[in-house]
Scaffold this active site. Structure first.
Site, PDB file in Angstrom:
ATOM      1  N   LYS A  61      -1.089   2.004   9.174  1.00 37.11           N
ATOM      2  CA  LYS A  61      -1.654   1.007   8.272  1.00 37.11           C
ATOM      3  C   LYS A  61      -0.596   0.022   7.788  1.00 37.11           C
ATOM      4  O   LYS A  61       0.532   0.418   7.457  1.00 37.11           O
ATOM      5  CB  LYS A  61      -2.300   1.691   7.060  1.00 37.11           C
ATOM      6  CG  LYS A  61      -3.382   2.699   7.420  1.00 37.11           C
ATOM      7  CD  LYS A  61      -3.999   3.357   6.204  1.00 37.11           C
ATOM      8  CE  LYS A  61      -4.908   2.417   5.459  1.00 37.11           C
ATOM      9  NZ  LYS A  61      -5.642   3.098   4.360  1.00 37.11           N
ATOM     10  N   GLY A  98      -8.650  -5.791   3.744  1.00 39.64           N
ATOM     11  CA  GLY A  98      -9.762  -6.290   4.535  1.00 39.64           C
ATOM     12  C   GLY A  98      -9.925  -5.612   5.879  1.00 39.64           C
ATOM     13  O   GLY A  98     -10.531  -6.174   6.794  1.00 39.64           O
ATOM     14  N   ARG A 136     -24.708  -7.948   3.077  1.00 37.15           N
ATOM     15  CA  ARG A 136     -23.983  -9.194   3.336  1.00 37.15           C
ATOM     16  C   ARG A 136     -24.644  -9.920   4.510  1.00 37.15           C
ATOM     17  O   ARG A 136     -24.781  -9.371   5.605  1.00 37.15           O
ATOM     18  CB  ARG A 136     -22.521  -8.904   3.669  1.00 37.15           C
ATOM     19  CG  ARG A 136     -21.798  -8.108   2.598  1.00 37.15           C
ATOM     20  CD  ARG A 136     -20.322  -7.992   2.919  1.00 37.15           C
ATOM     21  NE  ARG A 136     -19.635  -7.114   1.961  1.00 37.15           N
ATOM     22  CZ  ARG A 136     -18.317  -7.067   1.824  1.00 37.15           C
ATOM     23  NH1 ARG A 136     -17.532  -7.825   2.569  1.00 37.15           N
ATOM     24  NH2 ARG A 136     -17.773  -6.246   0.937  1.00 37.15           N
ATOM     25  N   ARG A 168      -8.546  -7.721  -7.660  1.00 41.80           N
ATOM     26  CA  ARG A 168      -9.391  -8.919  -7.764  1.00 41.80           C
ATOM     27  C   ARG A 168     -10.836  -8.501  -7.956  1.00 41.80           C
ATOM     28  O   ARG A 168     -11.161  -7.321  -7.909  1.00 41.80           O
ATOM     29  CB  ARG A 168      -9.280  -9.737  -6.473  1.00 41.80           C
ATOM     30  CG  ARG A 168      -9.551  -8.877  -5.228  1.00 41.80           C
ATOM     31  CD  ARG A 168      -9.642  -9.672  -3.960  1.00 41.80           C
ATOM     32  NE  ARG A 168      -9.595  -8.839  -2.782  1.00 41.80           N
ATOM     33  CZ  ARG A 168     -10.609  -8.133  -2.286  1.00 41.80           C
ATOM     34  NH1 ARG A 168     -11.772  -8.138  -2.915  1.00 41.80           N
ATOM     35  NH2 ARG A 168     -10.479  -7.425  -1.182  1.00 41.80           N
ATOM     36  N   VAL A 211     -16.316  -8.509  -3.383  1.00 43.59           N
ATOM     37  CA  VAL A 211     -17.537  -9.095  -2.835  1.00 43.59           C
ATOM     38  C   VAL A 211     -18.765  -8.368  -3.381  1.00 43.59           C
ATOM     39  O   VAL A 211     -19.766  -8.973  -3.745  1.00 43.59           O
ATOM     40  CB  VAL A 211     -17.526  -9.023  -1.293  1.00 43.59           C
ATOM     41  CG1 VAL A 211     -18.857  -9.517  -0.718  1.00 43.59           C
ATOM     42  CG2 VAL A 211     -16.366  -9.814  -0.719  1.00 43.59           C
ATOM     43  N   GLU A 226      -9.930   2.393  -4.730  1.00 38.47           N
ATOM     44  CA  GLU A 226     -10.679   2.847  -3.568  1.00 38.47           C
ATOM     45  C   GLU A 226     -10.240   4.245  -3.137  1.00 38.47           C
ATOM     46  O   GLU A 226      -9.051   4.558  -3.088  1.00 38.47           O
ATOM     47  CB  GLU A 226     -10.515   1.853  -2.419  1.00 38.47           C
ATOM     48  CG  GLU A 226     -10.890   0.423  -2.821  1.00 38.47           C
ATOM     49  CD  GLU A 226     -11.426  -0.399  -1.675  1.00 38.47           C
ATOM     50  OE1 GLU A 226     -11.596   0.143  -0.572  1.00 38.47           O
ATOM     51  OE2 GLU A 226     -11.672  -1.594  -1.894  1.00 38.47           O
ATOM     52  N   LYS A 286       0.812  -1.218   0.000  1.00 37.43           N
ATOM     53  CA  LYS A 286       0.000   0.000   0.000  1.00 37.43           C
ATOM     54  C   LYS A 286       0.843   1.265   0.000  1.00 37.43           C
ATOM     55  O   LYS A 286       0.480   2.263  -0.635  1.00 37.43           O
ATOM     56  CB  LYS A 286      -0.946  -0.004   1.208  1.00 37.43           C
ATOM     57  CG  LYS A 286      -1.858  -1.222   1.296  1.00 37.43           C
ATOM     58  CD  LYS A 286      -2.745  -1.354   0.070  1.00 37.43           C
ATOM     59  CE  LYS A 286      -3.780  -2.447   0.205  1.00 37.43           C
ATOM     60  NZ  LYS A 286      -3.270  -3.812   0.105  1.00 37.43           N
TER      61      LYS A 286
END
Length: 449
Positions: free
Chosen positions: A158, A164, A338, A292, A295, A275, A116
């Site tokens: 971070k 996640g 979810r 990727r 969700v 993001e 990151k």
């Protein structure tokens, strides 16, 4: 086009990929652990192979067993889904070395975006706004204190290899920074095997907005609009919607252009997500890129009409994108909830066990992505998400009403779930009005206590 694809995953995303492959007349190979022998994805695939014991490190994270299964069954490619090995550059590299196509970006891109702090520096060099913070990783606590003093508190510590919501800690003062630094590093080592961390300015009460991008092997890059992922608990997303209420057409255009620029600067191919956080004044900042499928990809599929899994497969097989940016239009409003096997009244404690009875809603504009069924045993070894319910309507007001109706119909007996919690959440006046940010759930918890 591929003849046979191995899905290196489980649960609803494995089922989702299998369905896409069946519609494209592609054979599939499911892999499963001993705990998933009777799982739905093993029954829907053309064939299935056991790859190890229940523990994920011995099965769904076992690269050697997965690659052996792919080669022994004559697969052309591997789709990693999300989680597990989906952002593991070593796995992508080994796929290539074995003559298998990894359905995702090149392993070198996964490497560059997976760190990151390095990704932040790449974005800065290419004119993508980033949150003020350290230049790369911070080496020690003294370095962290100096950086935090320069950019001003509050700050976030971070994990450089994070994702996640893990390996992240807030610090509102130098005293808090000491504990935040040590705990973030410890969690980074435990979760990612990499203790590098960086410092970033904490944008207070922002919205979390992500842009879906697609990029082929011929230099074509497009974005498919945004998703608002601000409804989170402990940095874990619970609900997503598209489009984002707070984005004006001008801001959407600016952020979309920045997302495309980010993908181009990384040499990205396949599906990915850029993001951002957006503050109350409409300023936006890059925070990371997920290499990727997400969700929450179904909400984008609803509002664009584009099947992202099929696009992933087409791009990986060497086909160019079939449309330009000007040909992509957003229609209506979509929301995803979810559904997790957990007990919100007991601090969201996981609730594995046998499902005795189940009823899932349907009807116009209602989609269920799940792998559960009556008699299914939810194992205790993996993520607690057991289903996603996604609705689509002409506008946000109708989508909220449709989601309330759908959640009110769900019956899952035998285990605890967060269905009632989601029902109350989507009916809350603050959510209905769209007055949300990433602190929304925390504020509700404080009100209740």
């Amino acid at each position: 086009m591929f003849q046979k694809i191995l899905i290196a995953n489980r649960g609803e995303i494995a089922v989702r990929i299998i369905r896409g492959c069946r519609e494209m007349d592609i054979e599939t190979v499911a892999v499963y652990s001993t705990a998933d022998e009777s799982a739905l994805h093993t029954q829907l695939a053309t064939s299935s192979v056991c790859i190890g014991p229940a523990k994920a490190s011995d099965s769904y994270l076992n690269m050697q067993n997965i690659l052996s299964a792919a080669l022994n069954t004559g697969c052309d490619a591997i789709h990693p889904g999300f989680g597990f090995l989906s952002e593991n550059s070593d796995f992508a590299r080994l796929c290539k070395a074995c003559g298998l196509v990894f359905i995702g970006p090149d392993y070198q891109v996964i490497d560059s975006m997976g760190n990151k702090s390095a990704a932040r520096e790449l974005m800065k060099r290419n004119g993508v706004p980033v949150v003020p913070g350290s230049d790369g990783s911070v080496l020690n606590l003294c370095d962290a204190k100096r950086t935090a003093a320069e950019i001003g508190y509050p700050v976030l510590v971070k994990a450089s290899a994070g994702g996640g919501g893990r390996g992240i800690r807030q610090a509102w003062s130098e005293t808090e920074l000491e504990e935040a630094f040590s705990t973030a590093k410890a969690e980074a080592v435990a979760c990612f095997g990499d203790g590098d961390v960086y410092i970033e300015k904490l944008i207070v009460n922002p919205s979390h907005i992500e842009f879906q991008i697609l990029a082929d092997n011929f230099g074509n890059v497009v974005h498919l609009g945004e998703r608002d992922c601000s409804i989170q608990r402990r940095s874990q997303k619970m609900m997503e919607e598209a489009p984002a209420r707070l984005l004006t057409p001008q801001l959407r255009e600016e952020m979309g252009a920045a997302a495309v620029r980010a993908a181009r600067s990384a040499g990205y191919t396949n599906a990915g997500t850029v993001e951002f956080v957006v503050d109350g004044e409409g300023n936006f900042y890059f925070i990371e890129m997920n290499t990727r499928i997400q969700v929450e990809h179904p909400v984008t599929e609803w509002v664009t009409g584009i099947d992202l899994v099929k696009e992933q497969i087409r791009i990986a097989s060497g086909e160019p994108l079939a449309y330009t940016q000007e040909e992509i239009h957003l229609s209506g409003h979509a929301i995803e909830c979810r559904i997790n096997a957990e007990n919100p009244k007991k601090n969201f404690r996981p609730s594995p066990g046998k499902i005795h009875d189940i009823y899932l809603p349907g009807g116009k504009g209602v989609r269920i992505d799940s792998a559960i069924y009556s008699g299914y045993e939810v194992p205790p070894y993996y993520d607690s998400m057991i289903a996603k319910i996604i609705v689509h309507a002409r506008n946000r007001q109708e989508a909220v009403a449709k989601m309330q109706s759908a959640l009110g119909e769900i019956i899952i007996e035998g285990i605890d779930t967060n269905v009632d919690y989601q029902y109350e959440l989507i009916g809350h006046p603050g959510f209905v009005s769209g007055d949300t940010d990433i602190e929304f759930i925390d504020r509700l918890s404080e009100e209740e206590s």
